[in-house]
Design an enzyme around this catalytic site. Structure first.
Site, PDB file in Angstrom:
ATOM      1  CD  GLU A   1      -2.787   0.966   2.592  1.00  0.00           C
ATOM      2  OE1 GLU A   1      -3.642   1.842   2.807  1.00  0.00           O
ATOM      3  OE2 GLU A   1      -2.663  -0.047   3.316  1.00  0.00           O
TER       4      GLU A   1
ATOM      5  CG  ASN B   1      -7.620   1.907   5.796  1.00  0.00           C
ATOM      6  OD1 ASN B   1      -8.378   1.006   5.454  1.00  0.00           O
ATOM      7  ND2 ASN B   1      -7.250   2.082   7.051  1.00  0.00           N
TER       8      ASN B   1
ATOM      9  CG  ASN C   1      -9.285  -1.479   1.893  1.00  0.00           C
ATOM     10  OD1 ASN C   1      -8.784  -2.588   1.963  1.00  0.00           O
ATOM     11  ND2 ASN C   1      -9.237  -0.612   2.907  1.00  0.00           N
ATOM     12  CD  GLU C   2      -9.802  -2.819   6.265  1.00  0.00           C
ATOM     13  OE1 GLU C   2      -9.819  -1.707   6.845  1.00  0.00           O
ATOM     14  OE2 GLU C   2      -8.977  -3.714   6.550  1.00  0.00           O
TER      15      GLU C   2
ATOM     16  CE1 TYR D   1      -2.838  -6.589   8.765  1.00  0.00           C
ATOM     17  CE2 TYR D   1      -5.087  -5.745   8.853  1.00  0.00           C
ATOM     18  CZ  TYR D   1      -3.895  -5.915   8.166  1.00  0.00           C
ATOM     19  OH  TYR D   1      -3.760  -5.416   6.895  1.00  0.00           O
TER      20      TYR D   1
ATOM     21  CD  GLU E   1      -5.771  -5.020   4.262  1.00  0.00           C
ATOM     22  OE1 GLU E   1      -5.564  -4.757   5.480  1.00  0.00           O
ATOM     23  OE2 GLU E   1      -6.257  -4.204   3.466  1.00  0.00           O
TER      24      GLU E   1
ATOM     25  CD  GLN F   1       0.751  -2.423   3.561  1.00  0.00           C
ATOM     26  OE1 GLN F   1       1.580  -1.832   2.892  1.00  0.00           O
ATOM     27  NE2 GLN F   1      -0.264  -1.779   4.107  1.00  0.00           N
TER      28      GLN F   1
END
Length: 502
Positions: A26, A71, A171-172, A243, A291, A351
């Site tokens: 990202e 994000n 995204n999200e 995560y 992710e 990442q």
């Protein structure tokens, strides 16, 4: 601790999609600037890409990479990153409160991915962006020529279109923190209409719709149901993110979160099946776990920084110093993805460089591999083929997040083309050596071809620029095949990759 196990040639789970070992990068922190791209670095090539980082990336054999966010993408205008570099605007990135110079855009990143031998999985902005902007972006990237957007790409020096067929639809979007956050039905409708438009440009495009940002979201798993009911017939995958942390330093509970992840996958697979049945559809939407990683060591400090700092350019952000415990966790999580490969077709470590990453760098200085690089590399190199179910009989434990967690964690992959079976094994026990006795059914004449091990390290030990290989796989011993059985003693808190010629 005695462990009995059975591996049977015919107990196939699924043929693993190579993209299970993908990555994510990202425009955030030093992932791009100072990570993959640093003009003037001693190893930089003619395009400004760091050669030392490139070699580490190539050694991972990454099949696909998700870009540019994250994000970041939800307020990103892709047109800012194309054309002459001296005319590109500097923008404020609302996601990470920093300046984006746009010196790397789709064409620069495409050249990097091409050099690294990695397919691109691109995300479109459905936060502040529109269907029309997404359509124009896809045309710019993929159409050969003779139209406004494709000819614009050519005028920017990229004659050939980029070979991209994987597209993330935002995204999200379930996250209130997301710029342009939407409710489930609202987002599902937008994703559906965008998907139809993108398929109009490329009927073979693989489209990924946003699922939950994690399994603790208040809208989970209702979000997936509502979104899929709007767009099921026009998308191919739904994304999941998660995560992991161990702030309490409870190692066994940390490892138990892998079982929790399996329940997360199973729940969303059930939602997919429900919507498929409701729609009487023949299509099977897959899961893209795009992710995942350990993220907690400096998370609190980073959150304070990015909420207060004055819009720096490429600041150090989320630069986790991964330890040996994290490597054991990542090894176990990859085992879970292998076991769930019938539903999880794509996964991406988040990442790749500097930002919660297997590769770290210093600006103007060296690059090194963090502890988690190694289990990720082992799985990517040797985890391609057919996932096999392994029956394991041994002691278990209960913890806060899971019950009946096996101390001995094993996944298996049979590569028929190579004539190899690879076993990925983690002994999670804190103190006891495991005595493994595994029956190999259908693999007559199996012989040991390779044994690599990571063991004997303090759980808090890390790699560093001064000691870049303090924690790395070594040749193992004490494991072998006897009378059609794999036998050996595996130390507590150890990770093993055992390859059998069959």
């Amino acid at each position: 601790m005695k462990i009995a196990a059975d591996l049977h040639r015919e107990f196939k789970i699924s043929t693993i999609d190579d993209r299970l070992y993908s990555a994510f990068i990202e425009h955030m922190g030093r992932a791009i600037y100072g990570g993959i791209y640093e003009p003037g670095h001693a190893t930089a090539d003619e395009d400004g890409f760091r050669g030392d980082v490139m070699q580490f990336v190539k050694d991972l054999r990454i099949p696909a990479i998700r870009y540019p966010g994250g994000n970041f993408v939800s307020a990103y205008d892709w047109e800012d990153g194309v054309g002459p570099k001296d005319k590109r605007p500097v923008r404020l990135d609302l996601a990470w409160r920093s300046k984006e110079t746009n010196q790397v855009g789709i064409n620069e990143f495409g050249r990097w991915a091409e050099k690294a031998g990695i397919d691109m999985m691109l995300a479109v902005n459905l936060g502040t962006g529109t269907l029309q902007k997404a359509r124009e972006y896809v045309e710019y990237v993929t159409y050969p020529g003779g139209t406004y957007w494709s000819d614009l790409r050519k005028s920017h020096g990229q004659e050939k279109p980029w070979d991209v067929n994987m597209w993330c639809l935002g995204n999200e979007m379930d996250g209130p923190w997301q710029v342009g956050h939407k409710e489930a039905k609202e987002y599902g409708r937008l994703a559906d209409e965008t998907a139809k438009a993108l398929r109009g440009l490329d009927r073979n495009a693989e489209l990924i719709v946003c699922g939950s940002s994690n399994d603790q979201m208040p809208t989970y798993p209702e979000w997936e149901r509502e979104v899929l009911e709007e767009c099921y017939d026009n998308v191919d995958y739904i994304s999941l993110h998660k995560y992991f942390g161990n702030s309490s330093h409870d190692t066994l509970n940390f490892f138990g979160k892998i079982e929790e992840t399996g329940r997360y996958i199973q729940a969303i697979a059930g939602v997919i099946d429900y919507v498929q049945a409701k729609k009487r559809s023949k299509r099977q939407v897959g899961i893209c776990f795009d992710e995942w990683n350990v993220w907690y060591h400096i998370r609190g400090q980073d959150e304070k920084n990015w909420k207060s700092w004055d819009w720096p350019e490429a600041p150090a952000l989320l630069e986790e110093d991964y330890n040996f415990e994290d490597a054991l966790f990542v090894a176990g999580l990859l085992n879970e993805f292998i076991r769930r490969s019938d539903r999880v077709r794509i996964a991406a470590i988040a990442q790749l460089v500097n930002v919660i990453a297997p590769i770290r760098t210093l600006n103007g200085g060296p690059a090194w591999r963090t502890t988690i690089y190694w289990p990720y590399q082992m799985a990517s190199l040797y985890g391609r083929g057919d996932a096999l179910n392994v029956a394991v009989d041994g002691p278990t434990y209960d913890c806060e997040v899971s019950s009946d967690v096996r101390y001995m964690d094993i996944s298996a992959v049979h590569n028929t083309g190579e004539g190899m079976v690879t076993l990925f094994i983690v002994n999670r026990h804190l103190t006891e050596t495991a005595e493994l006795d595994m029956r190999l059914t259908g693999f007559d004449g199996a012989s040991l071809a390779m044994h690599k091990v990571m063991e004997g390290h303090d759980l808090r030990a890390t790699n560093s620029p001064d000691q870049p290989d303090a924690i790395a796989p070594q040749d193992g011993s004490g494991v072998g095949v006897e009378d059609g059985r794999l036998k050996g003693k595996l130390a507590p808190l150890s990770y093993h990759v055992v390859r059998l010629k069959v």
